[in-house]
Design an enzyme around this catalytic site. Structure first.
Site: not given
Ligand code: GLU
Length: 484
Positions: A14, A254-257
């Site tokens: 991704y 971050g990637k998790r946001d």
């Protein structure tokens, strides 16, 4: 100097915000200078290999419109453009450094390195290899390799002095050599580390500008020393500012946001045009009032001078505002195509029904697109156009239906409908005037009654749109439910 830039993603499956922005800026710098934009796949970390990820990169970049002139699929004079296919080249370059005394074989076991790492951690220090294998001479190294001992190749960093380089964005940066680790160039599996591959590739691919996130700033002096060891000039280094969370914490996004991958943005109905425009402003200032740029306009207006040093903020409110603007301004056919999956997923119609009724959906989308910021919101606004029954949304709507005027207006409107074969422009224009003349009812008593009886709501799209979209038969059905 010919401008040659490269976007060098690792195939993770991704693209996140940072990737899209790096790709965009890299592409724009090449375009602006009539240079060459190159795609290179950095897949030397086999542990992170994700099936189909390379194809996904092609697809995403194509969808964004960042056309590359050299790359794994299109070829070019400096290929292969996939790092795992360049294995022999990295080894050849690493051996040159061994020969010139700038690199050495390291036979340290994982256990030894782990112990060392723990010791550093106990003392709250950043791990640095202690250089114990620096002293192994060529003969011993050759012998140990022959005996099948596992080894890596490390770079011999100078222990004293400083290393500087001129960052295009951050200016002259200086680092103490004593803080630079003896980085691994070639791993025990024979593949290069990123640290080494990026140098060999950027040099052999004749890259003029390396454009990447500023998390690489502290590694750049190490790369500079590797270039120096080869006697090569380092390309221009353009470090892009950090992208921070919108919460004012000053922390990196971050990637998790949440919605920070290209896919998750598309899944919510952000348009790629808006994503590109928004990303362009994450660290670049156009220097004027205008903030709305198509990719074409960015190609003309972008300049390295406008890239900022200070962190950009990922402002969701701004992205939403910008996306809403694009939803309103882009071609309605295009917005309709993109909206159909959301309408189908919400259960309003099947895919084939949607295909058959595209013209009608176009009208529906046209009527509500002004009210949404992303396309996943479309279904919330289109319920009024589906189904025969209408439920008044609240007391205000219910009260309108029990006024003295209501039955009169409804009856008159129904008669008008029965006298036409279908809703025409002329009908839409004249019908309210006619009812007003015949019944003497005007203003809210007239318009709001028709609106509520047709949609159940006191607000919503313009009346002409409602009439046009619902059509004669459905309107008669809805009126019938109230009158009879
Ligand atoms: N493969 C690196 C990444 O995905 C690219 C860094 C660079 O552009 O040199 O972060």
């Amino acid at each position: 100097m010919e401008v040659r830039t490269r976007f060098a993603p690792s195939p993770t499956g991704y693209m996140h915000v940072g990737n899209i922005r790096s790709a965009l800026y890299t592409y724009l710098i090449a375009k602006k200078h009539e240079g060459t934009f190159i795609l290179r796949i950095e897949d030397t970390d086999q542990n992170r290999y994700v099936e189909g990820a390379v194809e996904k990169i092609y697809k995403d970049l194509k969808s964004l419109g960042f056309v590359w002139q050299e790359g794994p699929d299109v070829g070019g004079d400096y290929g292969p453009y996939i790092q795992s296919e360049r294995k022999a080249l990295y080894m050849e370059y690493a051996k040159k450094l061994i020969e010139s005394g700038h690199a050495y074989y390291c036979f340290c076991s994982q256990e030894r390195l782990d112990d060392l790492r723990n010791k550093y951690a106990e003392n709250n220090m950043t791990f640095m290899y202690d250089g114990i294998c620096r002293g192994i001479d060529d003969i011993e190294a050759a012998e140990r390799i022959k005996n099948g001992e596992k080894c890596v190749i490390r770079f011999k960093m100078p222990k004293t002095g400083t290393t500087s380089y001129d960052d295009v964005i951050y200016g002259k940066l200086t680092f103490k050599n004593s803080e630079l680790d003896d980085i691994i160039l070639i791993k025990s599996d024979g593949l290069p580390t990123y640290n080494f591959a990026n140098v060999v590739d950027d040099y052999t691919m004749k890259i003029s500008h390396v454009v990447r996130g500023n998390e690489y700033i502290s590694s750049t002096p190490k790369y500079k020393l590797v270039y120096d060891a080869f006697g090569l000039e380092m390309p221009k280094i353009v470090h892009l500012p950090m992208v921070n969370k919108p919460d004012g914490s000053g922390r990196k996004l971050g990637k998790r946001d949440g919605d920070v991958t290209f896919d998750s943005l598309l899944e919510k109905g952000y348009l790629k045009e808006a994503i590109i425009n928004f990303m362009a402003l994450l660290g670049w200032s156009p220097g004027g009032e205008n903030e709305i740029f198509s990719l074409k306009e960015l190609e003309e207006n972008f300049s390295i001078d406008g890239i900022s040093k200070s962190p950009a903020v990922y402002d969701q409110v701004k992205l939403n505002w910008m996306n809403g603007l694009y939803i309103r301004k882009e071609d309605i056919e295009y917005i309709t195509e993109l909206s159909i999956p959301f309408i189908v997923d919400a259960g309003f119609m099947t895919k084939s029904e949607a295909e058959e009724n595209k013209e009608w959906i176009k009208k529906v989308v046209g009527a509500v697109r002004g009210n949404v910021e992303y396309l996943a919101q479309i279904p919330e606004h289109i319920g009024i156009f589906f189904g025969e029954g209408v439920t008044p949304e609240n007391d205000e709507a219910r009260e309108i239906l029990v006024t003295e005027d209501a039955p009169v207006v409804i009856k008159a409107f129904k008669e008008k409908l029965e006298n036409i074969s279908e809703v025409s422009e002329e009908f839409v224009k004249g019908v309210f005037k006619e009812i007003q003349t015949e019944t003497g009812i005007k203003g809210k008593g007239l318009y709001m009654t028709v609106r509520v009886v047709l949609t159940g709501q006191c607000h919503g799209p313009e009346m002409p749109e409602i009439l046009n979209i619902l059509g004669k038969d459905l309107m008669i059905k809805r009126l019938g439910k109230v009158v009879e």
